[in-house]
Write an enzyme that holds these catalytic residues in place. Sequence first.
Site, PDB file in Angstrom:
ATOM      1  N   LYS A 117      37.938  23.291  -9.271  1.00  0.00           N
ATOM      2  CA  LYS A 117      36.944  22.299  -8.836  1.00  0.00           C
ATOM      3  C   LYS A 117      36.748  22.290  -7.318  1.00  0.00           C
ATOM      4  O   LYS A 117      35.665  21.991  -6.828  1.00  0.00           O
ATOM      5  CB  LYS A 117      37.373  20.899  -9.297  1.00  0.00           C
ATOM      6  CG  LYS A 117      37.316  20.676 -10.787  1.00  0.00           C
ATOM      7  CD  LYS A 117      37.596  19.241 -11.147  1.00  0.00           C
ATOM      8  CE  LYS A 117      39.047  18.859 -10.945  1.00  0.00           C
ATOM      9  NZ  LYS A 117      39.966  19.537 -11.874  1.00  0.00           N
ATOM     10  N   GLU A 215      49.043  13.592 -13.996  1.00  0.00           N
ATOM     11  CA  GLU A 215      49.739  14.478 -13.077  1.00  0.00           C
ATOM     12  C   GLU A 215      51.158  13.934 -12.885  1.00  0.00           C
ATOM     13  O   GLU A 215      51.428  12.768 -13.185  1.00  0.00           O
ATOM     14  CB  GLU A 215      49.008  14.516 -11.733  1.00  0.00           C
ATOM     15  CG  GLU A 215      47.618  15.129 -11.789  1.00  0.00           C
ATOM     16  CD  GLU A 215      47.641  16.604 -12.130  1.00  0.00           C
ATOM     17  OE1 GLU A 215      48.625  17.291 -11.773  1.00  0.00           O
ATOM     18  OE2 GLU A 215      46.680  17.079 -12.763  1.00  0.00           O
ATOM     19  N   ASP A 226      39.582  12.992  -8.874  1.00  0.00           N
ATOM     20  CA  ASP A 226      39.286  14.046  -9.850  1.00  0.00           C
ATOM     21  C   ASP A 226      37.900  13.827 -10.464  1.00  0.00           C
ATOM     22  O   ASP A 226      37.103  14.762 -10.590  1.00  0.00           O
ATOM     23  CB  ASP A 226      40.358  14.058 -10.947  1.00  0.00           C
ATOM     24  CG  ASP A 226      40.038  15.049 -12.052  1.00  0.00           C
ATOM     25  OD1 ASP A 226      40.057  16.266 -11.782  1.00  0.00           O
ATOM     26  OD2 ASP A 226      39.766  14.613 -13.186  1.00  0.00           O
ATOM     27  N   LYS A 230      34.226  16.130  -9.990  1.00  0.00           N
ATOM     28  CA  LYS A 230      33.372  16.553 -11.102  1.00  0.00           C
ATOM     29  C   LYS A 230      31.957  16.012 -10.954  1.00  0.00           C
ATOM     30  O   LYS A 230      30.977  16.714 -11.236  1.00  0.00           O
ATOM     31  CB  LYS A 230      33.998  16.110 -12.430  1.00  0.00           C
ATOM     32  CG  LYS A 230      35.320  16.813 -12.726  1.00  0.00           C
ATOM     33  CD  LYS A 230      36.052  16.215 -13.915  1.00  0.00           C
ATOM     34  CE  LYS A 230      37.384  16.919 -14.149  1.00  0.00           C
ATOM     35  NZ  LYS A 230      38.178  16.315 -15.234  1.00  0.00           N
TER      36      LYS A 230
END
Length: 372
Positions: A117, A215, A226, A230
């Site tokens: 990413k 995580e 995160d 995206k």
Amino acid sequence: MSRAVNIAIVGAGLVGSAFINSLQSLRSSSIAYNIILIARSSKALVSKQYTPLPLKTWSSDLAAASSASALSPGDLAAYLEKSPLPVILVDNTSNEALARVYPLFLQQGVSIATPNKKAFSSELGLWTAIFKAAANLTGTEKRGLVYHESTVGAGLPIISTLKDLIATGDEIVKIEGIVSGTLSYIFNEFSTAGEGEVKKFSEVVFKAKELGYTEPDPREDLNGLDVARKLTILARLSGLEVQSATSFPVQSLIPKALDSVEEVSEFLARLPEYDAETEELRSDAAAQGKVLRFVGKVDLGDGVSDRVKVGIEKYDGSHPFASLKGSDNVIAFYTKRYGKNPLIVQGAGAGADVTAMGVLADVIKIAERIAK
């Protein structure tokens, strides 16, 4: 005679291992996929003659390799440029330093398939450089192709669907979705429609960590970054020049009082102290017959101030987002063509196997275009 490509794999952890296993199990392919390099951060197996590596013992061979075998990004680019067959770099890492070399790889004719990413959600300049260097946009024969389906939703066809909508002349009005498997699970458990056991937010976070959904440091999920990465990718594909994943509103689920806590253990020990804050949000939503979900939105409609934002939203129990189960992802595309009823893509959006599947699908698409 079958066509062939050479494959260089960087990142041989869970996703990398699953990718190799999936590649080996391909059935009746008209293209030969020759793995010529498998690398981790400190070690590498390299076929100096560009002949296929033996795969039965690759894991033990890599473990036994000398640390001197590792290649710098520059050395890797030089090695791949000399490949006698078209070559695909499969980057299974989240390494930003490697991502910054993508333009060089592409200019040298090396194609890329990746779930990284950071390559596509860091500053806008890197995004621009990558696609300026890629044959996808330039049409330059020597340059490589770049595919990154698994950067959003693992193996779900989210990016390819968005690209198809745009390429066929549709107009994107809004995109909204739940694109973190971790936060999907947490909110599906914490805020449920109808009667059911009421769980504390911290308890759900602990359970998600125990199940391996988070995580090792859950704050990397709870800070919302995160999801923001995206959404940056989806927004850019939709035509918005988003500067970075921190250039728009992103709601963090980390209590402000715990921002300065250094140790994971201390953060987890103190998290229950702030359950009252999240419980108030949940109970307010429940009183309205709604549930909470952690959602990312890209809005291209008229008069919208925040085109991209990430945070908690409320949904009626009848909404598709409210009925989501487990750690599934879901994306709703609102477009001119589809009108008031969005095109919805839903399914497992996290995990090594589905991520590796998405990467392999990209490799196959590239190989069909470049194999000789």
